[in-house]
Motif scaffolding. Structure first.
Motif, PDB file in Angstrom:
ATOM      1  N   ASN A   1      53.661   8.220 -26.419  1.00 28.82           N
ATOM      2  CA  ASN A   1      54.251   7.162 -27.213  1.00 28.82           C
ATOM      3  C   ASN A   1      53.166   6.379 -27.945  1.00 28.82           C
ATOM      4  O   ASN A   1      52.030   6.331 -27.509  1.00 28.82           O
ATOM      5  CB  ASN A   1      55.034   6.208 -26.299  1.00 28.82           C
ATOM      6  N   ALA A   2      53.539   5.778 -29.034  1.00 27.26           N
ATOM      7  CA  ALA A   2      52.655   4.860 -29.747  1.00 27.26           C
ATOM      8  C   ALA A   2      53.494   3.693 -30.237  1.00 27.26           C
ATOM      9  O   ALA A   2      54.609   3.878 -30.717  1.00 27.26           O
ATOM     10  CB  ALA A   2      51.989   5.548 -30.929  1.00 27.26           C
ATOM     11  N   VAL A   3      52.969   2.484 -30.078  1.00 33.66           N
ATOM     12  CA  VAL A   3      53.674   1.283 -30.512  1.00 33.66           C
ATOM     13  C   VAL A   3      52.751   0.495 -31.419  1.00 33.66           C
ATOM     14  O   VAL A   3      51.588   0.265 -31.089  1.00 33.66           O
ATOM     15  CB  VAL A   3      54.082   0.411 -29.299  1.00 33.66           C
ATOM     16  N   VAL A   4      53.271   0.108 -32.565  1.00 31.00           N
ATOM     17  CA  VAL A   4      52.528  -0.734 -33.498  1.00 31.00           C
ATOM     18  C   VAL A   4      53.289  -2.052 -33.592  1.00 31.00           C
ATOM     19  O   VAL A   4      54.452  -2.074 -33.976  1.00 31.00           O
ATOM     20  CB  VAL A   4      52.414  -0.079 -34.889  1.00 31.00           C
ATOM     21  N   GLY A   5      52.653  -3.134 -33.202  1.00 32.32           N
ATOM     22  CA  GLY A   5      53.246  -4.466 -33.311  1.00 32.32           C
ATOM     23  C   GLY A   5      52.732  -5.141 -34.566  1.00 32.32           C
ATOM     24  O   GLY A   5      51.523  -5.239 -34.764  1.00 32.32           O
ATOM     25  N   LEU A   6      53.628  -5.579 -35.424  1.00 31.40           N
ATOM     26  CA  LEU A   6      53.243  -6.222 -36.679  1.00 31.40           C
ATOM     27  C   LEU A   6      53.684  -7.684 -36.661  1.00 31.40           C
ATOM     28  O   LEU A   6      54.758  -8.000 -36.156  1.00 31.40           O
ATOM     29  CB  LEU A   6      53.901  -5.506 -37.860  1.00 31.40           C
ATOM     30  N   ALA A   7      52.875  -8.551 -37.217  1.00 31.08           N
ATOM     31  CA  ALA A   7      53.199  -9.974 -37.299  1.00 31.08           C
ATOM     32  C   ALA A   7      53.209 -10.393 -38.768  1.00 31.08           C
ATOM     33  O   ALA A   7      52.313 -10.033 -39.524  1.00 31.08           O
ATOM     34  CB  ALA A   7      52.176 -10.787 -36.523  1.00 31.08           C
ATOM     35  N   LYS A   8      54.232 -11.132 -39.138  1.00 32.31           N
ATOM     36  CA  LYS A   8      54.335 -11.621 -40.512  1.00 32.31           C
ATOM     37  C   LYS A   8      53.382 -12.786 -40.728  1.00 32.31           C
ATOM     38  O   LYS A   8      53.121 -13.577 -39.828  1.00 32.31           O
ATOM     39  CB  LYS A   8      55.754 -12.103 -40.798  1.00 32.31           C
ATOM     40  N   ALA A   9      52.900 -12.894 -41.938  1.00 31.93           N
ATOM     41  CA  ALA A   9      52.086 -14.034 -42.328  1.00 31.93           C
ATOM     42  C   ALA A   9      52.954 -15.294 -42.288  1.00 31.93           C
ATOM     43  O   ALA A   9      54.169 -15.222 -42.489  1.00 31.93           O
ATOM     44  CB  ALA A   9      51.523 -13.815 -43.729  1.00 31.93           C
ATOM     45  N   PRO A  10      52.374 -16.454 -42.021  1.00 32.01           N
ATOM     46  CA  PRO A  10      53.157 -17.690 -41.900  1.00 32.01           C
ATOM     47  C   PRO A  10      54.053 -17.992 -43.099  1.00 32.01           C
ATOM     48  O   PRO A  10      55.141 -18.507 -42.938  1.00 32.01           O
ATOM     49  CB  PRO A  10      52.090 -18.773 -41.735  1.00 32.01           C
ATOM     50  N   GLY A  11      53.659 -17.674 -44.306  1.00 32.47           N
ATOM     51  CA  GLY A  11      54.479 -17.965 -45.482  1.00 32.47           C
ATOM     52  C   GLY A  11      55.577 -16.957 -45.745  1.00 32.47           C
ATOM     53  O   GLY A  11      56.427 -17.155 -46.604  1.00 32.47           O
ATOM     54  N   SER A  12      55.607 -15.882 -45.004  1.00 35.05           N
ATOM     55  CA  SER A  12      56.593 -14.829 -45.210  1.00 35.05           C
ATOM     56  C   SER A  12      57.875 -15.160 -44.448  1.00 35.05           C
ATOM     57  O   SER A  12      57.833 -15.513 -43.277  1.00 35.05           O
ATOM     58  CB  SER A  12      56.022 -13.495 -44.722  1.00 35.05           C
ATOM     59  N   THR A  13      59.013 -15.047 -45.121  1.00 36.22           N
ATOM     60  CA  THR A  13      60.288 -15.373 -44.482  1.00 36.22           C
ATOM     61  C   THR A  13      61.272 -14.220 -44.626  1.00 36.22           C
ATOM     62  O   THR A  13      61.092 -13.337 -45.454  1.00 36.22           O
ATOM     63  CB  THR A  13      60.917 -16.634 -45.105  1.00 36.22           C
TER      64      THR A  13
END
Length: 91
Positions: free
Chosen positions: A14-26
């Motif tokens: 398995n492979a998991v990629v966790g992505l986080a949005k930039a603060p200004g992105s909604t």
């Protein structure tokens, strides 16, 4: 995307990629693409009410539908999505 909060975890199967949005992105992400390189990307949709509606519209009426056929389709609402399940109401 915010790189310090993004992560990658790889195991034997398995492979998991966790992505986080930039603060200004909604807003919600609608889709993502993945693949071995940019020339062979595959697109996948996140589970949202709009994406479920679009999928079911295509499944129930794959060719252009008449207005009466569209009006007789069930109302589908995504109530809850978790890691383990999705709850959908059909009227």
């Amino acid at each position: 995307l915010v790189s310090p909060e993004s992560s990658v975890s790889v195991s034997a199967h398995n492979a998991v990629v966790g992505l986080a949005k930039a603060p200004g992105s909604t807003g919600l992400w609608e889709k993502f693409s993945f693949g071995l390189d940019a020339s062979a990307l595959q697109e996948r949709l996140f589970v949202t009410e709009e994406n479920v509606d679009g999928f079911l519209d295509a499944a129930f009426c794959p060719s252009p539908c008449s207005q009466s056929a569209l009006e007789s389709q069930p109302l589908i609402e995504v109530l809850d999505v978790t890691e383990d399940r999705i709850q959908i109401r059909v009227e």
